[in-house]
Design a protein around this motif. Structure first.
Motif: not given
Length: 346
Positions: A66-91
């Protein structure tokens, strides 16, 4: 850390690797410190994230390749999301308040590399529409099968995230007749009334043999297939194909969501003699192979939404706590269209 940000962020973890289809009991919600973005990173407050069947494969024991990594016990789920930037690092070229898409859903706050997120822009009238799966249907129909004037197009799994858009896309591209499939009579009615499907077959007990239903729904045969299911529905589509039919395989839910399989296989019996005799082409569609489709689809999708030529059927599930139940509902076929979890603004 900005004063208006909370100290912790909730995330949904896989608590234990299930033996079959995962249920709400296999997930847990935990709190972790909200991270501080470093160089090349942004902190995003998620507003919506996608609930999608591919999680079944990533959680299962057949995720190799699969092009995405396997989710194992203890891992946080992931997937497409929409959100708002609330803080940005330098540059970083993004700024607080910018709306972005990324792949770290299933959590309230996500620390994302700026190279792994994309500004939304104004092409789509609703931010949630960026979570649609329509690009798969559009790519399959424009890159693999083409649609010729008057074609009969058959869409399996027509009530799902891809299928609820595929039928209308096919019509806009010139299809003369659009046929769908769903196991729910109620959804079949919605497909006809709300989305303009000419006919819908119901491959479920009490509705007659699938071959007979498909022969009635597409009496002249099938020219184009957008297949999200595989299994017996792909078998029947091959038998119903006209000469020179073009098949695009987008998904394989019959095997992927089978409790007796591992999420990464979906056997189907296909009459290869008929494939040869009828000159049927059959291709699997992967967005990775067509990197130009995303931008093209977003532009056309936005135009079609604004003109009213297409709609975006979706279900919004409010609150992080209901996300595991939303995933179970997706596996059980309870939803219509795309399923997203909506998080409250702070």
């Amino acid at each position: 850390m900005a004063a208006d940000l909370p100290a912790t962020s909730r995330e949904i973890l896989l608590a234990d690797t299930p033996g079959g289809l995962p249920g709400p009991e296999d997930f847990t919600i935990t709190s972790r410190p909200v991270p501080r973005p470093g160089p090349g990173q942004v902190l995003v407050r998620n507003r919506y994230f996608l609930v999608f069947p591919g999680l079944r494969t990533l959680i299962g024991d057949e995720a190799d390749g699969m092009p995405l990594p396997r989710i194992r016990s203890g891992d946080t789920l992931f997937g497409p999301a929409v959100g708002e930037v609330v803080a940005a690092g330098p540059g970083v070229p993004l700024h607080p308040g910018d709306a972005v898409t990324h792949l770290l859903g299933w959590r309230e706050y996500a620390l994302v590399a700026v190279t792994d997120c994309a500004p939304l822009g104004d092409l789509l009238p609703d931010p949630v529409a960026h979570l649609s799966s329509g690009s798969a249907a559009y790519g399959a129909l424009t890159r693999l099968t083409g649609v010729r004037p008057g074609d009969t197009v058959f869409v399996t799994g027509a009530a799902g995230a891809v299928g609820t858009l595929a039928g209308r896309i096919a019509r806009l591209l010139g299809a003369g007749r659009v046929v769908g499939s769903t196991r729910s009579p109620a959804k079949a009615e919605r497909l006809r009334v709300e989305l303009g499907y000419d006919a819908v077959v119901v491959p479920a007990a009490g509705h007659g043999p699938l071959d007979g239903q498909l022969a009635e729904a597409a009496p002249d045969g099938v020219d184009v297939l957008v297949d999200n299911v595989g299994g017996e529905q792909l078998t029947a589509a091959v038998r119903a194909a006209r000469r020179g039919a073009r098949f695009a395989l987008v998904g394989a839910l019959s095997g992927q969501l089978s409790p007796s399989r591992g999420g990464g296989s979906s056997p189907a019996e296909i009459d290869t003699f008929r494939l040869v005799g009828q000159g049927i082409s059959l291709h699997g569609y992967s967005g990775q192979d067509h990197p130009d489709v995303g931008a093209e689809w977003t532009g056309r999708f936005g135009d079609w939404l604004r003109s009213g030529e297409i709609t975006f059927p979706h279900t919004r599930i409010p609150g992080m706590d209901r996300a595991p139940q939303a995933l179970q509902g997706l596996f059980e076929g309870r939803h219509f269209g795309t399923v997203v979890v909506e998080l409250p603004p702070r």
